[in-house]
Scaffold this active site. Structure first.
Site, PDB file in Angstrom:
ATOM      1  CE  LYS A 266      57.066  -7.439  -0.956  1.00  0.00           C
ATOM      2  NZ  LYS A 266      57.489  -6.720  -1.557  1.00  0.00           N
ATOM      3  CG  ASP A 271      51.482  -5.058  -2.389  1.00  0.00           C
ATOM      4  OD1 ASP A 271      50.386  -4.358  -1.235  1.00  0.00           O
ATOM      5  OD2 ASP A 271      52.600  -3.879  -2.774  1.00  0.00           O
ATOM      6  CE  LYS A 278      50.974  -2.492  -4.539  1.00  0.00           C
ATOM      7  NZ  LYS A 278      52.454  -1.595  -5.004  1.00  0.00           N
ATOM      8  CG  ASP A 289      54.745  -7.569  -3.553  1.00  0.00           C
ATOM      9  OD1 ASP A 289      55.766  -7.413  -4.658  1.00  0.00           O
ATOM     10  OD2 ASP A 289      54.357  -7.293  -2.695  1.00  0.00           O
ATOM     11  CG  ASP A 348      52.192  -0.101  -2.036  1.00  0.00           C
ATOM     12  OD1 ASP A 348      51.949  -1.547  -2.149  1.00  0.00           O
ATOM     13  OD2 ASP A 348      52.298   0.768  -2.876  1.00  0.00           O
ATOM     14  CD  GLU A 350      53.569  -4.470   0.626  1.00  0.00           C
ATOM     15  OE1 GLU A 350      54.573  -5.624  -0.132  1.00  0.00           O
ATOM     16  OE2 GLU A 350      53.695  -3.199   0.308  1.00  0.00           O
ATOM     17  NE  ARG A 352      59.995  -0.474   1.814  1.00  0.00           N
ATOM     18  CZ  ARG A 352      60.778   0.815   1.629  1.00  0.00           C
ATOM     19  NH1 ARG A 352      60.791   1.236   2.357  1.00  0.00           N
ATOM     20  NH2 ARG A 352      60.431   0.422   0.424  1.00  0.00           N
TER      21      ARG A 352
END
Length: 496
Positions: A266, A271, A278, A289, A348, A350, A352
């Site tokens: 990933k 993010d 967030k 991230d 959020d 995201e 996956r």
């Protein structure tokens, strides 16, 4: 810093600092006893004054001991246990390195081969030692106007017996490659997001391909991502001015007939949470991230340095998750590369969304096993804290191999369940699947989501949200994990 392995008597070695062990109650180790005898009891005399009790973490520096070639002798406390655990052993070595870095000498020698570490042979012990030394030299100051002073310490010699020299050298070779991979991972993680964006990561992949022969690199732009049918991946990056990138790196060190292993990372370079924004506090840490992608880079670098006889494919799904007029919305439905549809309930969640398409893409390589690595859920930090990575998957043998590799590498994971009951939390009235499963068991439902895209694969998922970086304060920074675990897994497959 250079690590050298030698089989010589400590007292004969000319070095700036010679390091020897002292147990609790001032019990001299084998090497310390030899030095004490040669120096006419100088070490015993100092210990009798009570300057060092020999407890773990204690140290005492002695100068100009008679009849020795070393300029200084550093006594280090190793406690009273006949066998040390990994953690106290690493604390001892880290303490030694901290002292040596503060001295003026350009070299040092460690006569600590007599230490016994629980469950570890000579290779395992010295690999842990060497990795701690090399990783302990890491620093990140490229954006500071005043750089750190160059350290005097350039070389450390590890002393061992002749019979173990080859194994210790193998340990040092492996540890150095792993620590170099960790440094690469840490550098990428620590870079600011205005520099480390998806296009930059694509450039890093190409640079790695130029540095190491035998690495094939492909970087797909947003048009190619869309053309591949990766509607889920594309949706995450569509709100950012920084376009997404799919990076595919192939290393063929094994036989042509052997199926590759696949690592999927990933790579969310920043993010914000997207439209599901967030909170502002600590949002700067969302540059980490992309820790999953960074750890794949680091693992691949270690494999390339060691030229392991395996085939490996690394797939990185890189995007920036931003809120804008073009960003995906809660309620949007996207079609994945697999053909399954996803209702985005929370933008959020995201990670996956990019991973599911990358996992589907991995099928074309017919891999023996696929491992995805992601800073996926805050729920994993709640469950396991910052010491242990979460591990889930659909293949018990693969799970066992990764758990074993984590133990060997002192980079541990812990298996969480992936029972069918959790799948129901992802039901959607409008699409095949929702991208979140509610407040309960967040780490597990995230893995359940990914499992929908790995039915044709031997698959494992590592959630490194708690282990990829150290949060807050002056020690904030990327850790380089789980490069040791992943590299050990590949070493085991290569039987290197």
């Amino acid at each position: 810093m250079e690590l050298v392995v030698k089989s010589v008597s400590p007292e004969t070695l000319k070095t700036a600092t010679l390091v020897v062990a002292v147990g609790e109650n001032r019990k001299l180790g084998v090497a310390a006893t030899q030095l004490d005898t040669l120096s006419g009891g100088a070490i015993s005399a100092v210990l009798k004054r009570g300057d060092l009790a020999g407890k773990v973490g204690q140290s005492l520096l002695l100068h100009n001991l008679p009849n020795l070639k070393a300029d200084r002798v550093l006594l280090v406390g190793v406690g009273k246990d006949a066998e040390l655990g990994d953690r106290p052993f690493r604390k001892i070595i880290a303490g030694v390195l901290g002292t040596l870095k503060g001295l003026g000498g350009s070299d040092a020698a460690l006569a600590l081969d007599e230490l016994v570490i629980k469950g570890r042979d000579s290779y395992g012990k010295n690999r842990l030692l060497a990795e701690t030394l090399v990783d302990g030299g890491y620093q990140f100051d490229q954006f500071k106007s005043q750089k750190a002073e160059p350290r005097a310490l350039k070389k450390i010699t590890l002393l061992t017996i002749k019979a173990a020299q080859a194994e210790v050298q193998r340990a040092v070779t492996h540890a150095t490659a792993i620590a170099n991979g960790m440094a690469f991972t840490r550098d990428l993680g620590n870079l600011p997001p205005n520099i480390c964006h998806p296009t930059f990561l694509g450039e890093q992949a190409k640079a790695l391909g130029k540095e190491f022969k035998g690495l094939k690199v492909e970087v797909f732009d947003e048009k190619k991502i869309k053309d591949l049918g990766m509607g889920s991946f594309y949706a995450v990056g569509q709100g950012s001015a920084q376009p997404p990138r799919l990076i595919v790196m192939q290393y063929n060190g094994g036989k042509k007939s052997e199926k590759p292993y696949a690592l999927v990372g990933k790579g969310i370079t920043f993010d914000t949470g997207g439209i599901s924004l967030k909170p502002g506090a600590n949002m700067d840490e969302m540059k980490y991230d992309m820790g999953g992608a960074a750890s794949v880079f680091g693992t691949l670098r270690a494999v390339l340095e060691l030229q392991l006889p395996i085939n490996l494919v690394c797939i990185l799904a890189c995007a920036e998750n931003m809120p804008s007029g073009t960003a995906s919305r809660p309620g949007d439905i996207v079609t994945t590369m697999s053909g399954q549809t996803v209702e985005i309930l929370n933008t959020d969640a995201e990670g996956r969304l990019v991973l599911c398409d990358a996992l589907t893409y991995s099928e074309r390589f017919k891999p023996q096993a696929v491992i995805d690595i992601a800073t996926l859920t805050g729920a994993c930090i709640v469950a396991l804290g910052s010491h242990t990575s979460g591990l889930l998957g659909n293949n018990d043998e693969l799970i066992g191999q990764l758990l074993s590799a984590g133990q060997q590498a002192d980079d541990r994971a812990w298996q969480l369940p992936l029972f069918d009951e959790y799948q129901e939390q992802l039901d959607s009235p409008f699409a095949d699947i929702a991208n979140i499963g509610g407040p309960k068991a967040g780490t597990i439902t995230a893995a359940c989501f990914l499992s929908r895209f790995t039915k044709n694969l031997n698959w494992a998922h590592l959630d490194i949200a708690g282990t990829a970086w150290t949060s807050g304060g002056k020690d904030k920074g990327a850790t380089g994990r789980p490069v040791p675990l992943l590299t050990q897994y590949l070493l085991d497959r290569a039987k290197a």
